[in-house]
Design a protein around this motif. Structure first.
Motif, PDB file in Angstrom:
ATOM      1  N   SER A   7      -1.512  -8.650  10.133  1.00  0.00           N
ATOM      2  CA  SER A   7      -0.614  -9.585   9.488  1.00  0.00           C
ATOM      3  C   SER A   7      -0.954  -9.831   8.113  1.00  0.00           C
ATOM      4  O   SER A   7       0.017 -10.491   7.328  1.00  0.00           O
TER       5      SER A   7
ATOM      6  N   LYS B 180      -3.905 -10.892   6.584  1.00  0.00           N
ATOM      7  CA  LYS B 180      -5.116 -11.989   6.331  1.00  0.00           C
ATOM      8  C   LYS B 180      -5.990 -11.527   5.347  1.00  0.00           C
ATOM      9  O   LYS B 180      -6.495 -11.971   4.248  1.00  0.00           O
TER      10      LYS B 180
ATOM     11  N   THR C 288      -6.127  -8.844   3.612  1.00  0.00           N
ATOM     12  CA  THR C 288      -5.594  -8.498   2.029  1.00  0.00           C
ATOM     13  C   THR C 288      -5.214  -9.718   1.405  1.00  0.00           C
ATOM     14  O   THR C 288      -5.635  -9.622   0.146  1.00  0.00           O
TER      15      THR C 288
ATOM     16  N   HIS D   6      -9.696 -15.343  14.177  1.00  0.00           N
ATOM     17  CA  HIS D   6      -8.888 -15.418  15.057  1.00  0.00           C
ATOM     18  C   HIS D   6      -9.057 -16.283  16.291  1.00  0.00           C
ATOM     19  O   HIS D   6      -8.387 -16.433  17.175  1.00  0.00           O
TER      20      HIS D   6
ATOM     21  N   GLN E 105     -15.809  -8.841   7.068  1.00  0.00           N
ATOM     22  CA  GLN E 105     -15.419  -8.577   8.473  1.00  0.00           C
ATOM     23  C   GLN E 105     -16.613  -7.646   9.080  1.00  0.00           C
ATOM     24  O   GLN E 105     -17.184  -7.819   9.993  1.00  0.00           O
TER      25      GLN E 105
ATOM     26  N   GLU F   6     -13.434 -13.434   9.010  1.00  0.00           N
ATOM     27  CA  GLU F   6     -13.898 -13.625  10.548  1.00  0.00           C
ATOM     28  C   GLU F   6     -15.602 -13.564  10.651  1.00  0.00           C
ATOM     29  O   GLU F   6     -16.250 -12.531  11.196  1.00  0.00           O
TER      30      GLU F   6
ATOM     31  N   PRO G 162      -1.716 -12.815  13.399  1.00  0.00           N
ATOM     32  CA  PRO G 162      -1.853 -11.730  14.504  1.00  0.00           C
ATOM     33  C   PRO G 162      -2.526 -10.396  13.625  1.00  0.00           C
ATOM     34  O   PRO G 162      -2.309 -10.534  12.423  1.00  0.00           O
ATOM     35  N   SER G 163      -3.131  -9.526  14.250  1.00  0.00           N
ATOM     36  CA  SER G 163      -3.897  -8.423  13.739  1.00  0.00           C
ATOM     37  C   SER G 163      -2.938  -7.541  12.702  1.00  0.00           C
ATOM     38  O   SER G 163      -1.662  -7.636  13.279  1.00  0.00           O
TER      39      SER G 163
ATOM     40  N   TYR H  47       0.640  -1.105  -0.119  1.00  0.00           N
ATOM     41  CA  TYR H  47       0.099  -0.006  -0.104  1.00  0.00           C
ATOM     42  C   TYR H  47       0.960   1.135   0.169  1.00  0.00           C
ATOM     43  O   TYR H  47       1.879   1.408   0.728  1.00  0.00           O
TER      44      TYR H  47
ATOM     45  N   ALA I 217       1.821  -5.022   3.073  1.00  0.00           N
ATOM     46  CA  ALA I 217       0.701  -6.146   3.705  1.00  0.00           C
ATOM     47  C   ALA I 217       1.117  -7.373   3.321  1.00  0.00           C
ATOM     48  O   ALA I 217       0.641  -8.183   4.319  1.00  0.00           O
TER      49      ALA I 217
ATOM     50  N   VAL J 293       3.473   0.529   2.722  1.00  0.00           N
ATOM     51  CA  VAL J 293       3.299  -0.428   3.891  1.00  0.00           C
ATOM     52  C   VAL J 293       3.116  -1.919   3.075  1.00  0.00           C
ATOM     53  O   VAL J 293       2.309  -1.867   2.318  1.00  0.00           O
TER      54      VAL J 293
ATOM     55  N   ARG K 271     -13.427  -0.755   3.031  1.00  0.00           N
ATOM     56  CA  ARG K 271     -12.436   0.176   3.752  1.00  0.00           C
ATOM     57  C   ARG K 271     -13.696   1.160   4.565  1.00  0.00           C
ATOM     58  O   ARG K 271     -14.739   1.477   4.458  1.00  0.00           O
TER      59      ARG K 271
END
Ligand SMILES: Nc1ncnc2c1ncn2[C@@H]1O[C@H](COP(=O)(O)OP(=O)(O)OP(=O)(O)O)[C@@H](O)[C@H]1O
Ligand SMILES: [Mg+2]
Lengths: 247, 803
Positions: A47, A49, A51, A203, A95, A170, A44-45, A16, A25, A23, B372
């Motif tokens: 990490s 997933k 993406t 998770h 999510q 999730e 982990p948050s 990104y 991802a 970043v 988003r």
């Protein structure tokens, strides 16, 4: 790619932003998903997933590597073909924000079918709705449903068109353990009885226990894979992550 | 798809309310104009002339002799030959006021052509018959005595008959028709007992109108012309009125495009995640596009239905506002295929057009956007838009300025300029708010900062909103500047022509009686009187526009600069303007040729606004010719009492008696009526612009419910929330007003300049008023959103899912 492989990721990468603000991802994740296989993705948050799931399912475009579905490189598809593929072969559970607020629960569930101009298969639809336990709430708008109920409507929508691949981010995050178990059981049935491929980010080690295998992501990389997981083994594995993270 | 569209419109119905109102107003304006136009047309169509060819003199003062009438009887192809003696006759009602519009007060000879419905035909000079509509509205009955003004003189008459004249154009448009017996009518209108004013001919069976006209023309001398009925009823001014109305309706619709576009843009932004979700589950771009457009169609259809109904009311309003004020009631045509189709096309067309760009943007949203959080970024940079805007504005400005020499270019340049400025408004908004940030912060603290930042947050939205207001205001300015300039010049001209204290004129060019000047001269306190009697001096192909004046007193009225000779000897000769003298090489002593050979006694420089080229004594004017104006000088300090005296003595409502101050004001104010009508027409556009501000404020408040909740949570009082919103909407409104007024003034000034000779007068007072009005619009526009926002409970605001 063999006959049984339904979807595959080949060195998927996603960055990104650019320059200083970049970043990473995803930093090159490869995996195969076979017909009738129920895979959980954990980590982990942050990490990568979500993406990973988005790139795999053609919702987002990777910055490097390739995603394949049914032997087709998603990067080679036109926008229109990709849209069709999403409609016909993939069912999503996000999510959050899954439903159109102006449509009733029932209309949200059959939305992919209405878009394709297909009549819902009543028996299957009823079975799905029973499984998510929403039979008495079909006429309600999302705003009149609880967070968990909304999530179940989204799951029902992902299942109702019997897609080859179900991608869920999730899906049980907001649910009590009983309803969560119902949905996970449903996913399991989809994979075992109907030969659908399920990829689920979670998770929750208990949720992962329903899967056939677990992929572990950390910092955008695939760090481990576990076949025939149980909740305890997953928990165990995750503790080791935390330990690593501390060092 | 339609069900879904209706559902989603109902889900956010409040947000569709204002665009609905805007489009409804536009549609109402269009259909109202068309319905009104059709009704007027229908009324006029009923009043087809009852002749095929009319023979009339080329110069109206030439009588039609009886010999010509008998000559016409022998022309091949002629059917009925009906000589008429027509002119203007004003009926006074029971209060002594005029009945109907003065321009439509007709007088005729009674020849049995109009069917009597009561009484009998007039038989002597003190008997008349009038049309039934006039009898009805005045309440006059056969046997009543009242006054009628003909040729500037009031006559006492007795009503002996009432006739019906539904096909007479004057009556149909609210005028009056007074019939005299033949001899009286000839005396009054043809000014001679054995002449007429015109001859109406019908065709014999088998002859066409054109053939008859050709046959008649062949026998006519140069002094007479033959016109066919078709030529005389060419589409009149009412069609033009419809066209003008439609132009203003178009302006209103143009403004509503922006409101609708803004609504759909904001809704698409608010629903970006919904659209992305649809795309994620497999909806094609086209699907989302069509979904949004279907909403636009539904909105357009509803607006069309409401607008059409409102348009019927609008047509009724228009017909009471314009023309047929006093006439027999116009039958309003409520349905017409044309108006219905136009309303539908306009209502649906405008909404779909306005929604198209937002709809495309909605369709091209990437599915990932569904995942988003937060609002999607406000869009691309303004660079391309600004460059386009600068280019278009530049071209528009160039074309407008080029309009100085080639006037037609202004019709191309002005819209281009406006469009360019519309494209640039976001940039202006950014500039304006950059300028305002500090002063506003100093003025209103953090509330000022927040207000300014809010308008900057989405420059496009601010720009589009301001544009809706800008359109109406730019046209307000573009019409005000020329009209103010012309009015100022009129007032100036009325002021410099002469030194009269009192001026007597005929209402709407009604005749003044030949003896009126003499009557006034009898009054005490009169210092001097002179009429201006138009005298046409013809020589060869050329002519002089001369005035017959009182040679003894003209020097008291006119401060003419005499170049040569003297006005003292005017009674014996003619005074000519220096321009004419130069043109014809006349010097003092030369004899002006033509029908009135007189020696030049003076050569003068005509002052500004003096419209005569030569002066002669009034005795030279043709007998019975009526003056166009009478000028009076009063004894010092007696002007007002003299004016009252004159009015009392003349006792004739067709004469307008005004003091100097009054006629100067009237000359400048004549155009005020025009301007007020234009403002009334433009008010719809400005109203739509105001609605656009309300709309934007309402929607952006809804988008920011969370933010407002947060502000309230950290201690902002309810009232202060209102202050922020008010400041914000005033900034938007004033942005639109200033941009629009500047553009309009430029266009208006160029229009004045291109006419040549008219000095530009900037109506600062009105322009200032426009700015104040828009600022007020801004404050009003924030009322409802501020009220809503202040009532949001803090917790709900923080928890509301605006994503
Ligand atoms: N649109 C974006 N722009 C910039 N960075 C992003 C964007 N989306 C995700 N990221 C970053 O990419 C990384 C991976 O994000 P991702 O959402 O895939 O994580 P995740 O594993 O799903 O986390 P979680 O379990 O919290 O949902 C994170 O560091 C995140 O900050
Ligand atoms: Mg995630």
């Amino acid at each position: 790619m063999d006959q049984r492989t339904v979807a595959a990721a080949d060195q998927l990468g996603k960055v990104y932003g650019t320059g200083q603000a970049a970043v990473t991802a995803l930093a090159g994740v490869s995996a195969r998903f076979q017909r009738g296989e129920f895979t959980a993705v954990m980590g982990p948050s942050g990490s990568g997933k979500s993406t990973f799931l988005h790139c795999l399912a053609g919702l987002d475009t990777p910055t490097s590597g390739k995603a394949w579905i049914g032997g087709v490189d998603l990067g080679s598809l036109t926008e229109a073909k990709l849209t069709r593929l999403r409609r016909e072969k993939i069912g999503f559970v996000f999510q959050s924000f899954n439903l159109l607020p102006t449509l009733t629960a029932w209309e949200n569930i059959v939305l992919p079918l209405s878009l394709a101009g297909v009549r819902p298969d009543t028996a299957w639809t009823e079975q799905v709705i029973d499984a998510v336990g929403l039979a008495d709430r079909l006429g309600h708008r999302p705003s009149e449903l609880s967070g968990g109920q909304q999530q179940r409507v989204a799951c029902a929508r992902a299942l109702v068109s019997r897609p080859e691949i179900i991608a869920a981010d999730e899906p049980t995050g907001n649910l009590d353990s009983r309803t969560g178990a119902q949905i996970l059981g449903l996913f399991q049935m989809c994979a075992r009885q109907w030969g659908q491929t399920v990829v689920m980010v979670t998770h929750d080690p208990i949720a992962a226990g329903y899967a056939d295998r677990v992929l572990f992501l950390a910092d955008g990389r695939l760090v481990d894979e576990m076949a025939r997981p149980t909740a305890d083994r997953v928990l165990d594995r995750m503790r080791r992550f935390d330990a690593q993270a501390v060092h | 798809m339609f069900r879904m569209a209706i559902r989603s419109i109902l889900a956010v119905k409040v947000r569709f309310l204002l665009p609905l109102v805007a489009v409804t107003l536009g549609v109402a304006f269009v259909s109202g104009s068309l319905l009104y136009g059709a009704s007027v047309q229908a009324t006029l169509d009923r009043t087809q002339p009852d002749f095929a060819v009319q023979v009339s003199p080329r110069v109206i003062t030439t009588p039609v002799p009886a010999s010509l009438v008998s000559q016409l009887r022998g022309v091949p192809g002629v059917g009925e030959v009906r000589p008429v003696a027509e002119g203007r006759a004003f009926i006074l009602d029971k209060n002594g006021s005029l009945v109907g519009p003065p321009v439509l007060a007709g007088g005729v000879n009674y020849d049995g052509h109009h069917r009597l419905v009561g009484g009998q035909e007039p038989a002597s000079s003190d008997q008349i018959a009038i049309d039934d509509w006039t009898a009805k509205r005045t309440g006059y009955q056969v046997g009543d005595q009242f006054r009628v003004v003909v040729g500037g003189t009031a006559r006492q008459v007795r009503l002996v008959g009432i006739f019906t004249a539904p096909d007479d154009a004057r009556v149909a448009q609210g005028g009056t028709l007074t019939a005299f017996d033949e001899a009286t009518a000839r005396n009054l209108f043809a000014k001679s007992p054995d002449s007429y004013t015109a001859v109406n001919l019908t065709t014999a069976p088998g002859t066409s109108e054109g053939t008859l006209a050709a046959n008649v023309s062949a026998v006519l001398s140069r002094d007479f012309v033959a016109d066919t009925a078709t030529e005389m009823t060419k589409p009149g001014s009412d069609n033009k009125l419809t066209e003008i109305l439609l132009v203003f309706a178009g302006v209103a619709l143009f403004a509503s495009v922006f409101l609708v576009a803004n609504t759909f843009t904001m809704l698409s932004a608010a629903r970006a995640r919904e659209h992305a979700l649809l795309r994620a589950v497999g909806a094609e771009r086209r699907y989302v596009l069509r979904m949004v457009l279907t909403e636009a169609v539904v909105l357009g259809v509803v607006a069309t239905v409401l607008g059409y109904l409102l348009g019927i009311g609008g047509a009724a309003l228009l017909s009471s506002l314009f023309s047929v004020t006093d006439g027999p009631p116009v039958e309003l045509r409520v349905f017409g295929v044309g108006p219905v189709l136009a309303a539908l096309g306009v209502g649906v067309g405008v909404t779909v057009l306005a929604a198209y760009v937002p709809a495309r943007r909605a369709g091209s949203i990437p599915p990932i956007a569904a995942l988003r959080t937060g609002l999607p970024p406000s869009g691309k940079s303004l660079r391309r838009r600004n460059i386009t805007g600068l280019v278009v504005t530049g071209l528009g400005a160039l074309a407008t300025v080029a309009g100085l020499s080639t006037q037609d270019l202004i019709y191309f340049g002005a819209p281009l300029l406006l469009i360019g400025l519309i494209i640039l408004t976001p940039l202006f908004g950014v500039w304006l708010t950059a300028l305002l940030r500090r002063p506003m912060t100093r003025l209103a603290g953090v509330r000022g900062t927040l207000a300014v930042e809010n308008t900057r947050r989405n420059p496009r939205r601010t720009g589009v909103t301001a544009s809706a207001l800008m359109i109406g205001l730019s046209i307000c300015a573009a019409v005000t500047v020329p009209i103010a300039s012309v009015a100022a010049q009129d007032a100036q001209r009325a002021d410099t022509g002469d030194r009269a204290d009192i001026r007597v004129t005929g209402i709407d060019f009604a005749e003044i009686g030949p003896d009126t000047a003499a009557q006034i001269a009898q009054l005490p306190d009169v210092a001097a009187v002179t009429p201006y009697v138009p005298v046409n001096i013809q020589f060869g192909r050329d002519w002089l526009n001369a005035a017959g004046v009182n040679a003894a007193t003209i020097g008291d009225f006119l401060s003419l600069h005499v170049q040569a000779g003297s006005l003292d000897r005017l009674a014996d000769g003619i005074a000519v303007s220096s321009t004419e003298a130069n043109r014809h090489n006349w010097t003092v002593g030369s004899v002006v040729p033509g029908n009135l050979p007189l020696p030049v006694v003076a050569i003068f420089d005509a002052p500004d606004g003096f419209r005569y080229e030569a002066l002669v004594d009034q005795s030279r004017a043709p007998a019975g010719e009526s003056p166009s104006t009478i000028l009076v000088r009063a004894a010092p300090g007696k002007t007002d009492s003299l004016k009252a005296d004159i009015q009392r003595t003349l006792d004739n409502p067709t004469l307008v008696v005004r003091t100097r101050a009054e006629y100067v004001e009237a000359a400048g104010g004549e155009l005020d009526t025009v301007l007020n009508v234009l403002y009334a027409l433009l008010s719809i556009s400005v109203l739509i612009g105001a609605l656009a501000v309300v709309n934007t404020m309402t929607m952006s408040t809804m988008e920011r419910i969370r933010e407002i909740g947060l502000l309230r949570a950290v201690g902002l009082a309810r009232r202060q929330v209102g202050t922020i919103l008010r400041l914000e909407s005033v900034i938007i409104a004033v942005l639109g007003a200033v941009a629009g007024l500047v553009a309009g003034c430029v266009v208006g000034a160029v229009a004045v300049r291109s006419q040549g000779g008219i000095p530009i007068v900037m109506p600062w007072d009105r322009l200032g008023l426009f700015v104040v009005v828009t600022a007020a619009i801004g404050i009003l526009a924030a009322l409802w959103p501020a009220w809503k926002a202040a009532r949001i409970p803090i917790l709900q605001a923080v928890h509301t899912d605006t994503d």
